[in-house]
Design an enzyme around this catalytic site. Structure first.
Site, mmCIF file in Angstrom:
data_model
loop_
_atom_site.group_PDB
_atom_site.id
_atom_site.type_symbol
_atom_site.label_atom_id
_atom_site.label_comp_id
_atom_site.label_asym_id
_atom_site.label_seq_id
_atom_site.Cartn_x
_atom_site.Cartn_y
_atom_site.Cartn_z
ATOM 1 N N SER A 273 0.839 -1.191 0.000
ATOM 2 C CA SER A 273 0.000 0.000 0.000
ATOM 3 C C SER A 273 0.872 1.238 0.000
ATOM 4 C CB SER A 273 -0.913 0.000 1.235
ATOM 5 O OG SER A 273 -1.828 1.081 1.181
ATOM 6 N N ASP A 274 0.347 2.293 -0.618
ATOM 7 C CA ASP A 274 1.046 3.563 -0.592
ATOM 8 C C ASP A 274 0.019 4.683 -0.643
ATOM 9 O OD1 ASP A 274 4.003 4.527 -0.754
ATOM 10 O OD2 ASP A 274 2.846 5.929 -1.973
ATOM 11 N N GLN A 275 0.396 5.799 -0.052
ATOM 12 C CA GLN A 275 -0.482 6.958 -0.033
ATOM 13 C C GLN A 275 0.287 8.178 -0.519
ATOM 14 O OE1 GLN A 275 -1.597 9.229 3.676
ATOM 15 N NE2 GLN A 275 -3.526 8.156 3.280
#
Length: 196
Positions: A73-75
């Protein structure tokens, strides 16, 4: 590196926020640090960057754990065309919140599921945060009290940071913390890994 036996779930992250979120699903999992370069490409849109980095993290771990379902996951946070990273210092956090005051900031949180070194699926959840018009005193007080130095956007919405907003728009509020759990449940369920 140890090979984890199937069926297993791995979170390709060292983030305590993502770990805490995934624990809410009450599924057994391990955390493995992904070795990825997170440098944005020239003119790369924030949503594309979040997706590419989520893929890269999941794939980096999946290649060495072929029997596992691996979540990456990345934001990415953006104020207009300006990317907002983790401030790292009190001064940088105050400056970042000063720029966000009275503005809308877009967050793009991507989650990727990989197996056997291949991306199986990915979802990206957008969130818009509308900031109140903040005084320098309010900003300094908030940063001093919560120390959000490791958070993109310089706030923790799950804490006192909620006081900084006039509105938050998202189909999955956990996306703002770094791992969209509704999307994660969908991806895992499609692979036969269900919390319920």
């Amino acid at each position: 590196m140890d090979t984890i036996t199937a069926p297993s779930l791995i979170l390709a992250s060292t983030s305590p926020y993502r770990k805490r979120l995934l624990e809410r699903l009450a599924l057994p999992f391990h955390c493995v640090s992904p070795e990825t370069d997170e440098t944005p490409r020239v003119d790369e849109p924030p949503e594309a960057l979040a997706g590419r980095l989520a893929d890269a993290k999941a794939l980096a771990v999946s290649r060495s754990h072929p029997n596992a379902a691996v979540l990456g996951s990345d934001q990415v946070a953006a104020l207009g065309t300006v990317l907002l990273g983790k401030p790292g210092s009190i001064c940088a956090a105050q400056e970042q919140l000063g720029r966000c005051s009275g503005q809308s900031v877009s967050f793009y949180t991507a989650v990727t599921l990989a197996r056997s070194g291949e991306v199986v699926a990915r979802r990206c959840v957008p969130t818009v945060v509308r900031f109140r018009t903040l005084t320098d005193h309010q900003i300094a007080q908030y940063v001093d009290r919560e120390r959000p130095l490791d958070c993109a956007g310089s706030f923790r919405w799950e804490g006192l940071g909620i006081c900084l907003f006039t509105a938050l728009e998202s189909t999955d509020p956990t996306a703002l913390e770094g791992l969209p759990l509704i999307a994660t449940c969908d991806l895992l369920s499609a692979q036969g890994v269900a919390a319920l």
